[in-house]
Design an enzyme around this catalytic site. Structure first.
Site, PDB file in Angstrom:
ATOM      1  N   HIS A  64       0.908  -1.194  -0.268  1.00 18.93           N
ATOM      2  CA  HIS A  64       0.021  -0.231   0.177  1.00 18.93           C
ATOM      3  C   HIS A  64       0.749   1.370  -0.027  1.00 18.93           C
ATOM      4  O   HIS A  64       0.315   2.230  -0.237  1.00 18.93           O
ATOM      5  CB  HIS A  64      -0.989   0.049   1.313  1.00 18.93           C
ATOM      6  CG  HIS A  64      -0.377   0.224   2.599  1.00 18.93           C
ATOM      7  ND1 HIS A  64      -0.127  -0.438   3.459  1.00 18.93           N
ATOM      8  CD2 HIS A  64      -0.176   1.751   3.108  1.00 18.93           C
ATOM      9  CE1 HIS A  64       0.307   0.057   4.546  1.00 18.93           C
ATOM     10  NE2 HIS A  64       0.153   1.364   4.507  1.00 18.93           N
ATOM     11  N   GLU A  86      24.581   8.985   4.950  1.00 19.09           N
ATOM     12  CA  GLU A  86      23.312   8.649   4.100  1.00 19.09           C
ATOM     13  C   GLU A  86      23.430   8.514   2.812  1.00 19.09           C
ATOM     14  O   GLU A  86      24.471   9.053   2.142  1.00 19.09           O
ATOM     15  CB  GLU A  86      22.289   9.640   4.336  1.00 19.09           C
ATOM     16  CG  GLU A  86      21.707  10.326   5.452  1.00 19.09           C
ATOM     17  CD  GLU A  86      22.481  11.471   6.209  1.00 19.09           C
ATOM     18  OE1 GLU A  86      21.914  12.173   6.952  1.00 19.09           O
ATOM     19  OE2 GLU A  86      23.679  11.741   5.807  1.00 19.09           O
ATOM     20  N   ASP A 108       0.058  -7.519   1.721  1.00 20.13           N
ATOM     21  CA  ASP A 108       0.465  -6.359   1.442  1.00 20.13           C
ATOM     22  C   ASP A 108       1.977  -6.227   1.628  1.00 20.13           C
ATOM     23  O   ASP A 108       2.460  -5.934   2.791  1.00 20.13           O
ATOM     24  CB  ASP A 108      -0.289  -5.358   2.855  1.00 20.13           C
ATOM     25  CG  ASP A 108       0.037  -4.190   2.645  1.00 20.13           C
ATOM     26  OD1 ASP A 108       0.562  -3.474   1.669  1.00 20.13           O
ATOM     27  OD2 ASP A 108      -0.140  -3.330   3.760  1.00 20.13           O
ATOM     28  N   SER A 201       4.182   2.909   7.933  1.00 14.39           N
ATOM     29  CA  SER A 201       3.755   1.834   7.058  1.00 14.39           C
ATOM     30  C   SER A 201       4.873   1.182   6.210  1.00 14.39           C
ATOM     31  O   SER A 201       5.804   2.263   5.931  1.00 14.39           O
ATOM     32  CB  SER A 201       2.527   2.323   5.980  1.00 14.39           C
ATOM     33  OG  SER A 201       1.531   2.168   6.487  1.00 14.39           O
TER      34      SER A 201
END
Length: 247
Positions: A64, A86, A108, A201
């Site tokens: 998602h 980074e 998912d 998420s």
């Protein structure tokens, strides 16, 4: 019955069918680079989702979280400033599970191939895939840059961590009647107060050094009786390995 997914775009929330519980509430600031496999998925404007580095060229996340273009940011701690070390690498391929269901959030799971391999070091490293599924009560680490409050929005600059147990399948199904498939599991505290939520998420659930879960969905973050729901990674080992080998 309706679940809602919430994505944060420059401080605004857009409600979509299905609810994504993707933040850390009740956790703590992770020690710097404690979670070297954690990545931030960036859409060119802001952080959108988390993910996990599982090889020098592949990231595991939630389906998602899909966007046509994504930049994978590795070695991050404070996502608002450059601290050194980074690595920002564009996605070459973004592959959702072919049986992903956007309404139920079954399957998912998504793989992202980096355009160039990440340089592995103490700040950027991989997490192992599971050899077997996590047992009930296993203690796991969830991490992310998601919302840190249950009501309103308070998004941290620094990576947040939460240690939480895997809940039994029966208590998970009781919390969400008719919504839990065999590809999902619950983790957290039934009494509420600690949870993942908006912005986490796609991020990792790591138990005993293995990635067992992907932050997927839930109800109101950190709500009593409504733990977070996670994609069960151990069910997808063949798909992960075959997808990586074929791409």
């Amino acid at each position: 019955m309706k679940i809602s997914i919430f994505f944060a775009f420059l401080g605004a929330a857009v409600a979509l069918p299905v609810n994504d519980d993707d933040k850390i509430v009740g956790g703590y600031t992770c020690p710097k680079h404690l979670v070297p496999y954690q990545v931030s998925l960036h859409d060119g404007i802001s952080h959108q989702c988390g993910g996990s580095l599982i090889s020098d060229q592949w990231v595991l996340s939630a389906a998602h979280c899909y966007k046509r273009k994504l930049q994978v940011r590795l070695g991050e701690h404070n996502i608002h400033v450059l601290e050194g070390g980074e690595q920002f690498i564009d996605a070459e391929k973004i592959i959702r599970h072919p049986e992903y269901n956007k309404d139920t959030l079954d399957n998912d799971i998504m793989l992202i191939k980096l355009k160039s391999p990440a340089v592995l070091n103490s700040q950027v490293s991989t997490v192992s895939l599971p050899r077997s599924c996590a047992s009930t009560d296993a203690q796991c680490l969830v991490s992310g840059w998601g919302n840190t409050v249950s009501i309103g929005g308070k998004y941290p600059a620094l990576l947040q961590c939460l240690e939480a147990p895997v809940l039994s399948a029966s208590s998970c199904k009781k919390s969400y009647p008719g919504q839990i498939t065999s590809n999902m599991f619950c983790l957290g505290f039934l009494e509420g107060g600690k949870d993942s939520c908006d912005g986490d998420s796609g991020g990792p659930v790591v138990c005993n050094g293995e990635i067992q879960g992907i932050v997927s969905w839930g109800s109101v973050c950190a709500m009593r009786g409504k733990p977070g729901v996670y994609t069960k990674v151990c069910n997808y080992l063949s798909w992960i390995q075959e997808t990586m080998a074929n791409n």
